[in-house]
Design an enzyme around this catalytic site. Structure first.
Site, PDB file in Angstrom:
ATOM      1  N   HIS A   1      61.486 -61.401  70.174  1.00  0.00           N
ATOM      2  CA  HIS A   1      60.572 -62.088  71.183  1.00  0.00           C
ATOM      3  C   HIS A   1      61.171 -63.580  71.703  1.00  0.00           C
ATOM      4  O   HIS A   1      60.562 -64.158  72.692  1.00  0.00           O
ATOM      5  CB  HIS A   1      59.382 -62.211  70.850  1.00  0.00           C
TER       6      HIS A   1
ATOM      7  N   HIS B   1      57.377 -53.322  70.817  1.00  0.00           N
ATOM      8  CA  HIS B   1      57.241 -54.214  72.023  1.00  0.00           C
ATOM      9  C   HIS B   1      58.586 -54.589  72.415  1.00  0.00           C
ATOM     10  O   HIS B   1      59.601 -54.523  72.017  1.00  0.00           O
ATOM     11  CB  HIS B   1      56.734 -55.440  71.317  1.00  0.00           C
TER      12      HIS B   1
END
Length: 308
Positions: free
Chosen positions: A122, A161
């Site tokens: 991320h 994710h």
């Protein structure tokens, strides 16, 4: 040939506030699960600053250094924290990814798994987020391309994710193919199919909540594996998040350990077919401790089997 396991106790020094899902116990459970396996155990080195500068500007690295607390916690965003040991952990995580590529590219190991934290997929070019500080998978890709002279590398991210950071870091890299399967809708809200990179080098495969292992296998066979074959990478990198497991508290997919084993086995077979077996995997998410440990062991057991 064998599977290299890269880790370091510094990764246990990245401490998060009580109740935070990305906690020290994650890595402790993974390492305990891998302890019985016969692996090439390698101490993860610190990354060189020049390596990190392949993907992050110096201003970003300086910002993290300036934010590092002498005690307690520094909060970078609603989910991402620094403790006094966090940057040592993150630098070793980046160093593990670089060293793993070196080991596999040189033939010293058949494949490799980096058991480190914090995770990385991320972290964007200038933004820490989602528990992540440095983009380890993207760094491994750039190291393979720039240092080892490979012409094409692929990153496959099966964390639940979307790997928005890896996508951001490789968006303009025509020599890299980034493939992400992920639950949608779900944080961080990116990863739509129409996000395809500057050179059609990004492939996003959103999965609906409740997607089980059978549907996942069909999607990979029908969409992902043909794309990887067409790209013909010289190295496959894996962002191995295990939070698509049915027991994970942060998402709603329904995979089991055998699904992670199947996907690992298929990716290893593709690596054998396309690039001499060269594959490097880095740990990303997974927040139910028992599911994480079992899934990581299934993953590394398949790596070991493929490495021979």
């Amino acid at each position: 040939m064998t599977t290299a396991l890269l880790t370091h106790s510094d990764a246990l020094g990245h401490v998060t506030p009580p109740g935070h899902p990305e906690r020290v116990a994650r890595l402790e459970h993974v390492l305990h699960a891998l302890e019985p396996l016969d692996l090439m155990r390698v101490t993860a080195p610190m990354a060189a600053e020049d390596d990190l500068l392949r993907i992050h500007p110096r201003s970003y690295i300086d910002m993290l250094r300036d934010a590092l607390p002498e005690e307690g916690f520094a909060q970078l965003d609603p989910d991402t924290f620094l403790s006094p040991g966090s940057l040592d952990a993150a630098w070793r995580g980046a160093g593990a990814a670089v060293r793993a590529v070196d080991l596999v590219a040189s033939g010293e190991a058949g494949n490799a798994f980096c058991a480190m934290r914090p995770p990385g997929h991320h972290a964007e070019t200038e933004t820490p987020m989602g528990f992540c500080l440095f983009g380890n998978a993207a760094l491994a890709a750039r190291h393979a391309l720039d240092h080892h002279g490979m012409g094409r590398v692929a990153v496959v991210d099966f964390d639940v994710h979307h790997g928005n950071g890896t996508q951001d870091l490789l968006w303009d890299e025509r020599r890299a193919l980034f493939v992400s399967s992920h639950q949608m809708p779900l944080w961080p809200g990116t990863g739509a199919r129409d996000e395809t990179g500057a050179y059609d080098n990004v492939m996003n495969v959103p999965l609906a909540p409740g997607t089980d292992g059978g549907r996942m296998r069909a999607v990979y066979q029908e969409e992902v594996f043909p794309r990887l074959r067409a790209f013909a990478p010289e190295l496959i990198l894996v962002s191995a998040g295990f939070d698509a497991h049915a027991d994970d508290p942060l998402a709603n997919l329904e995979w089991e350990e055998e699904d992670f084993a199947w996907l690992t086995r298929e990716l290893c077979a593709l690596a054998d077919e396309l690039c001499g077996g060269r594959l490097v995997s880095v740990l990303e998410g997974g927040y139910d401790l028992a599911a994480l440990a079992a899934s990581a062991r299934a993953h590394v057991t398949e790596l070991k089997e493929a490495a021979g």
